[in-house]
Design a protein around this motif. Structure first.
Motif: not given
Lengths: 112, 112
Positions: A34, A36, A43-44, B32, B34, B36, B44, B88, B90, B100-106
């Motif tokens: 992937l 990003y 966030g990414p 799931n 996470y 980071y 990361l 930072f 995340l 695929t993973i999706y991130f928050g704004e941090g």
């Protein structure tokens, strides 16, 4: 142990030209990859992915190429735009794993 | 579509103080989850991941801990912060159907 490596910490490209970002991996079990994109203090965001059964995946201006024998992938951005200026992370996992391994990132600067 | 809420967005804490960063997700069940961290100028780093309520896996030994009291809640904690905990943080989610993973704004943490 860094399993995903982005050896170029930065890249500067002129607007309208092609940006090529490179990524190498060492774990032969990786079969999903992937890219990003990350802006400062955010966030990414997921950009594009490719599985090991393919060697190319294209989405608009973004194309990812995978060379399994060389354990190498690249991201092409054509044409580059000022909004593409960001940090780009390469990531990899195996399909049965919950975790992604990330590279250190490449900072892209698109010059007007 | 799934969303990730992470707070606080910024935090300045003295050395030795406790920490609690919270993350909640919406739009999906049994994700799931996470945590980071991106330290200054670095990539990361996966700290913790969870595949279900009460199930936490730690990737890096440190003075941080994580908990998942509910299906869509993930908390990062510390009893006593160190200067090296600055960074930072995340929260991210992964769907059981893919890698695929999706991130928050941090959350920006500065330990002073």
């Amino acid at each position: 142990d860094q399993q995903v490596k982005q050896n170029s910490p930065s890249l500067s490209v002129q607007e309208g030209r092609i940006s090529i970002l490179n990524c190498d991996y060492t774990n032969s079990m990786f079969d999903y990859f992937l890219w990003y994109k990350k802006y400062p203090a955010e966030g990414p965001t997921f950009l594009i992915s490719i599985s090991s059964i393919k060697d190319k995946n294209e989405d608009g201006r973004f194309t990812v190429f995978l060379n399994k024998s060389a354990k190498h992938l690249s991201l092409h951005i054509v044409p580059s735009q000022p909004g593409d200026s960001a940090v780009y992370f390469c990531a990899a996992s195996s399909l049965n794993d919950y975790k992604l391994s990330f590279g250190a990132g490449t900072t892209v600067t698109v010059r007007a | 579509s799934q969303t990730i809420h992470q707070w606080p967005a910024t935090l300045v804490q003295p050395v030795g103080s406790p920490l609690s960063l919270e993350c909640t997700v919406e739009g999906t069940s049994n994700p799931n989850l996470y945590w980071y961290r991106q330290a200054a100028g670095r990539g990361l780093q996966l700290l913790f991941y969870s595949v279900g309520i009460g199930q936490i896996s730690s990737e890096v030994p440190q003075n941080l801990s994580a908990s998942r009291p509910q299906d869509r809640q993930f908390i990062l904690s510390s009893k006593k912060l160190l200067l090296s905990d600055s960074g930072f943080y995340l929260c991210a989610l992964g769907l059981s159907s893919g890698n695929t993973i999706y991130f928050g704004e941090g959350s920006w943490l500065t330990v002073v």
